[in-house]
Motif scaffolding. Sequence first.
Motif, mmCIF file in Angstrom:
data_model
loop_
_atom_site.group_PDB
_atom_site.id
_atom_site.type_symbol
_atom_site.label_atom_id
_atom_site.label_comp_id
_atom_site.label_asym_id
_atom_site.label_seq_id
_atom_site.Cartn_x
_atom_site.Cartn_y
_atom_site.Cartn_z
ATOM 1 N N ILE A 170 -14.150 -10.945 2.629
ATOM 2 C CA ILE A 170 -14.868 -11.854 1.756
ATOM 3 C C ILE A 170 -16.332 -11.441 1.779
ATOM 4 O O ILE A 170 -16.922 -11.351 2.841
ATOM 5 C CB ILE A 170 -14.734 -13.297 2.246
ATOM 6 C CG1 ILE A 170 -13.270 -13.680 2.284
ATOM 7 C CG2 ILE A 170 -15.515 -14.231 1.336
ATOM 8 C CD1 ILE A 170 -13.027 -14.987 2.957
ATOM 9 N N SER A 171 -16.879 -11.193 0.630
ATOM 10 C CA SER A 171 -18.294 -10.840 0.592
ATOM 11 C C SER A 171 -18.993 -11.672 -0.469
ATOM 12 O O SER A 171 -18.400 -12.012 -1.493
ATOM 13 C CB SER A 171 -18.461 -9.347 0.294
ATOM 14 O OG SER A 171 -17.860 -9.041 -0.940
ATOM 15 N N PRO A 172 -20.244 -12.039 -0.200
ATOM 16 C CA PRO A 172 -20.987 -12.829 -1.177
ATOM 17 C C PRO A 172 -21.294 -12.002 -2.418
ATOM 18 O O PRO A 172 -21.218 -10.777 -2.405
ATOM 19 C CB PRO A 172 -22.269 -13.202 -0.433
ATOM 20 C CG PRO A 172 -22.381 -12.214 0.661
ATOM 21 C CD PRO A 172 -20.996 -11.746 0.981
ATOM 22 N N GLU B 135 -26.597 -17.380 -0.783
ATOM 23 C CA GLU B 135 -25.754 -17.108 0.380
ATOM 24 C C GLU B 135 -25.842 -18.156 1.479
ATOM 25 O O GLU B 135 -24.969 -18.224 2.318
ATOM 26 C CB GLU B 135 -26.090 -15.733 0.952
ATOM 27 C CG GLU B 135 -25.777 -14.623 -0.022
ATOM 28 C CD GLU B 135 -26.247 -13.271 0.467
ATOM 29 O OE1 GLU B 135 -26.764 -13.175 1.593
ATOM 30 O OE2 GLU B 135 -26.102 -12.302 -0.277
ATOM 31 N N PRO C 295 -19.374 -23.385 -4.306
ATOM 32 C CA PRO C 295 -18.363 -22.743 -3.469
ATOM 33 C C PRO C 295 -16.948 -23.162 -3.847
ATOM 34 O O PRO C 295 -16.730 -24.224 -4.413
ATOM 35 C CB PRO C 295 -18.704 -23.252 -2.066
ATOM 36 C CG PRO C 295 -19.347 -24.575 -2.306
ATOM 37 C CD PRO C 295 -20.100 -24.431 -3.606
ATOM 38 N N ARG D 230 -15.966 -19.880 0.037
ATOM 39 C CA ARG D 230 -16.303 -18.576 -0.523
ATOM 40 C C ARG D 230 -16.753 -18.686 -1.971
ATOM 41 O O ARG D 230 -16.577 -19.714 -2.609
ATOM 42 C CB ARG D 230 -15.122 -17.630 -0.399
ATOM 43 C CG ARG D 230 -13.883 -18.129 -1.108
ATOM 44 C CD ARG D 230 -12.689 -17.288 -0.872
ATOM 45 N NE ARG D 230 -12.799 -16.056 -1.617
ATOM 46 C CZ ARG D 230 -11.879 -15.129 -1.697
ATOM 47 N NH1 ARG D 230 -10.755 -15.302 -1.061
ATOM 48 N NH2 ARG D 230 -12.039 -14.047 -2.391
#
Length: 76
Positions: free
Chosen positions: A1-3, A50, A19, A45
Amino acid sequence: ISPISPKSPFFSPGKRLPPSVFLLPPPAEETTSTRPTLSLTCLVRGFYPESIDVQWQKNQENIGNSGNSGNSGVET
């Protein structure tokens, strides 16, 4: 999982993305155990910016203090 990064086609400076929140149930071995506690996992997520504050609640009252560590061992 990446922003979402500034290079993402979904990124827009100043644009906020809410989110997606998923509450995952305890593992099956915990639900059949005689232990008095269960593990719950909250997956958050897809948000921007962020920084995020996630709090656990029981009966609409905050419990525990997990900070931004991503882990909490709250017993109720």
